[in-house]
Write an enzyme that holds these catalytic residues in place. Sequence first.
Site, PDB file in Angstrom:
ATOM      1  N   LYS A  69       0.819  -1.193   0.000  1.00  0.00           N
ATOM      2  CA  LYS A  69       0.000   0.000   0.000  1.00  0.00           C
ATOM      3  C   LYS A  69       0.858   1.249   0.000  1.00  0.00           C
ATOM      4  O   LYS A  69       0.429   2.337  -0.351  1.00  0.00           O
ATOM      5  CB  LYS A  69      -0.862   0.036   1.280  1.00  0.00           C
ATOM      6  CG  LYS A  69      -1.708  -1.167   1.500  1.00  0.00           C
ATOM      7  CD  LYS A  69      -2.319  -1.098   2.942  1.00  0.00           C
ATOM      8  CE  LYS A  69      -2.825  -2.462   3.333  1.00  0.00           C
ATOM      9  NZ  LYS A  69      -3.152  -2.533   4.767  1.00  0.00           N
ATOM     10  N   GLU A  71       7.615   2.293  -6.449  1.00  0.00           N
ATOM     11  CA  GLU A  71       7.799   1.726  -5.107  1.00  0.00           C
ATOM     12  C   GLU A  71       8.157   2.842  -4.132  1.00  0.00           C
ATOM     13  O   GLU A  71       8.774   3.841  -4.508  1.00  0.00           O
ATOM     14  CB  GLU A  71       8.886   0.636  -5.168  1.00  0.00           C
ATOM     15  CG  GLU A  71       9.257  -0.009  -3.858  1.00  0.00           C
ATOM     16  CD  GLU A  71       8.107  -0.688  -3.110  1.00  0.00           C
ATOM     17  OE1 GLU A  71       7.056  -0.057  -2.937  1.00  0.00           O
ATOM     18  OE2 GLU A  71       8.308  -1.830  -2.652  1.00  0.00           O
ATOM     19  N   ASP A  72       7.757   2.663  -2.885  1.00  0.00           N
ATOM     20  CA  ASP A  72       8.073   3.672  -1.877  1.00  0.00           C
ATOM     21  C   ASP A  72       9.542   3.620  -1.471  1.00  0.00           C
ATOM     22  O   ASP A  72      10.210   4.645  -1.410  1.00  0.00           O
ATOM     23  CB  ASP A  72       7.150   3.541  -0.648  1.00  0.00           C
ATOM     24  CG  ASP A  72       7.035   2.112  -0.123  1.00  0.00           C
ATOM     25  OD1 ASP A  72       7.830   1.233  -0.538  1.00  0.00           O
ATOM     26  OD2 ASP A  72       6.142   1.873   0.713  1.00  0.00           O
ATOM     27  N   ASP A 117      14.748  -1.631   0.065  1.00  0.00           N
ATOM     28  CA  ASP A 117      15.491  -1.962   1.276  1.00  0.00           C
ATOM     29  C   ASP A 117      16.395  -3.155   0.945  1.00  0.00           C
ATOM     30  O   ASP A 117      17.459  -2.982   0.348  1.00  0.00           O
ATOM     31  CB  ASP A 117      14.454  -2.248   2.367  1.00  0.00           C
ATOM     32  CG  ASP A 117      15.036  -2.449   3.742  1.00  0.00           C
ATOM     33  OD1 ASP A 117      16.055  -1.815   4.058  1.00  0.00           O
ATOM     34  OD2 ASP A 117      14.477  -3.240   4.520  1.00  0.00           O
ATOM     35  N   PHE A 164      14.906   3.313  10.049  1.00  0.00           N
ATOM     36  CA  PHE A 164      13.537   2.954   9.722  1.00  0.00           C
ATOM     37  C   PHE A 164      12.693   4.213   9.606  1.00  0.00           C
ATOM     38  O   PHE A 164      12.614   5.007  10.537  1.00  0.00           O
ATOM     39  CB  PHE A 164      12.940   2.019  10.770  1.00  0.00           C
ATOM     40  CG  PHE A 164      11.704   1.340  10.273  1.00  0.00           C
ATOM     41  CD1 PHE A 164      11.781   0.194   9.495  1.00  0.00           C
ATOM     42  CD2 PHE A 164      10.448   1.875  10.543  1.00  0.00           C
ATOM     43  CE1 PHE A 164      10.643  -0.412   8.998  1.00  0.00           C
ATOM     44  CE2 PHE A 164       9.300   1.269  10.048  1.00  0.00           C
ATOM     45  CZ  PHE A 164       9.393   0.125   9.276  1.00  0.00           C
ATOM     46  N   ASP A 211       4.748   2.857   6.539  1.00  0.00           N
ATOM     47  CA  ASP A 211       4.108   2.584   7.828  1.00  0.00           C
ATOM     48  C   ASP A 211       5.029   1.854   8.788  1.00  0.00           C
ATOM     49  O   ASP A 211       6.035   1.254   8.390  1.00  0.00           O
ATOM     50  CB  ASP A 211       2.869   1.713   7.614  1.00  0.00           C
ATOM     51  CG  ASP A 211       3.237   0.263   7.272  1.00  0.00           C
ATOM     52  OD1 ASP A 211       4.010   0.067   6.312  1.00  0.00           O
ATOM     53  OD2 ASP A 211       2.776  -0.645   7.978  1.00  0.00           O
ATOM     54  N   ARG A 260       1.244   6.324   8.027  1.00  0.00           N
ATOM     55  CA  ARG A 260       1.256   6.521   6.578  1.00  0.00           C
ATOM     56  C   ARG A 260       0.843   7.941   6.193  1.00  0.00           C
ATOM     57  O   ARG A 260       1.252   8.463   5.169  1.00  0.00           O
ATOM     58  CB  ARG A 260       0.270   5.549   5.888  1.00  0.00           C
ATOM     59  CG  ARG A 260       0.677   4.093   5.940  1.00  0.00           C
ATOM     60  CD  ARG A 260      -0.196   3.303   4.967  1.00  0.00           C
ATOM     61  NE  ARG A 260      -0.168   1.865   5.221  1.00  0.00           N
ATOM     62  CZ  ARG A 260       0.752   1.024   4.762  1.00  0.00           C
ATOM     63  NH1 ARG A 260       1.761   1.485   4.053  1.00  0.00           N
ATOM     64  NH2 ARG A 260       0.691  -0.263   5.028  1.00  0.00           N
TER      65      ARG A 260
HETATM   66  P1  IMP Z   1      12.589  -5.013   0.557  1.00  0.00           P
HETATM   67  O1  IMP Z   1      11.911  -6.184  -0.059  1.00  0.00           O
HETATM   68  O2  IMP Z   1      13.419  -5.411   1.753  1.00  0.00           O
HETATM   69  O3  IMP Z   1      13.361  -4.154  -0.401  1.00  0.00           O
HETATM   70  O4  IMP Z   1      11.461  -4.176   1.234  1.00  0.00           O
HETATM   71  C1  IMP Z   1      10.685  -3.289   0.594  1.00  0.00           C
HETATM   72  C2  IMP Z   1       9.443  -3.024   1.408  1.00  0.00           C
HETATM   73  O5  IMP Z   1       9.700  -3.061   2.824  1.00  0.00           O
HETATM   74  C3  IMP Z   1       8.957  -1.621   1.125  1.00  0.00           C
HETATM   75  O6  IMP Z   1       8.018  -1.664   0.099  1.00  0.00           O
HETATM   76  C4  IMP Z   1       8.339  -1.228   2.445  1.00  0.00           C
HETATM   77  O7  IMP Z   1       6.995  -1.630   2.477  1.00  0.00           O
HETATM   78  C5  IMP Z   1       9.084  -1.998   3.498  1.00  0.00           C
HETATM   79  N1  IMP Z   1      10.136  -1.169   4.139  1.00  0.00           N
HETATM   80  C6  IMP Z   1      11.471  -1.259   3.974  1.00  0.00           C
HETATM   81  N2  IMP Z   1      12.124  -0.337   4.697  1.00  0.00           N
HETATM   82  C7  IMP Z   1      11.158   0.378   5.324  1.00  0.00           C
HETATM   83  C8  IMP Z   1      11.202   1.510   6.220  1.00  0.00           C
HETATM   84  O8  IMP Z   1      12.245   2.068   6.588  1.00  0.00           O
HETATM   85  N3  IMP Z   1       9.996   1.949   6.653  1.00  0.00           N
HETATM   86  C9  IMP Z   1       8.806   1.389   6.288  1.00  0.00           C
HETATM   87  N4  IMP Z   1       8.728   0.344   5.453  1.00  0.00           N
HETATM   88  C10 IMP Z   1       9.898  -0.163   4.982  1.00  0.00           C
HETATM   89 MG    MG Z   2       5.971  -1.609   0.229  1.00  0.00          MG
END
Ligand code: IMP
Ligand code: MG
Length: 180
Positions: free
Chosen positions: A41, A97-98, A101, A150, A157, A163
């Site tokens: 979301k 994408e937001d 990570d 974070f 969120d 959010r």
């Molecule tokens: P990845 O698969 O580890 O790259 O994670 C990506 C997803 O993890 C993002 O779409 C976010 O929903 C969540 N995420 C990663 N880091 C953060 C953060 O610092 N705050 C909030 N959500 C995060």
């Molecule tokens: Mg996400």
Amino acid sequence: MPESPTRVLVPAERIQARIRELGAAIDKDYPNGVLLVAILKGACFFLVDLARAITRPVRIDFIGISSYGKGKTSSGEVKLTKDLDTAIDGLDVLIVEDIVDSGITLSYLVGVLEQRRPSSLRIVALLDKPDRRLRPVDVAYVGFRIPDEFVVGYGLDYAEMYRNLADICVLEVPPGPVLG
Ligand code: IMP
Ligand code: MG
């Protein structure tokens, strides 16, 4: 009043200014328009502002992926929770994408969407935490590179909260155990 658990990292005005720059770059690269696919979301807030910063024809769609539990760490498991409504074969697709990570979510999604033979497939991410990468991901457009903290707000969120903050903030005081 308890102390605010958040500290502003990227203020709303800087987010909006950067999105205008990203929109201009996307306009240049996609003269015939593009399908924006937002990952639910968190990316919805970014999608809405980005779409309005693009002047070329834009279509939007949504895809649901879960890779995180309710806390701050990845479960490492990725699954599709909602598929696209659009058939993307032959289309120019930009995943919105937001935050990137570990890269696990996006490397999974790119694999899934590539199989559907889009004409092109690229990624725009508002935030990038490069220090955390476990899987390589090629992100064509990045809003801000941020340190390994974070963050919440502007769609991001912690346990479905924060959010709606206009700024991107670091969560400084971790809340107590998550209920439910
Ligand atoms: P990845 O698969 O580890 O790259 O994670 C990506 C997803 O993890 C993002 O779409 C976010 O929903 C969540 N995420 C990663 N880091 C953060 C953060 O610092 N705050 C909030 N959500 C995060
Ligand atoms: Mg996400």
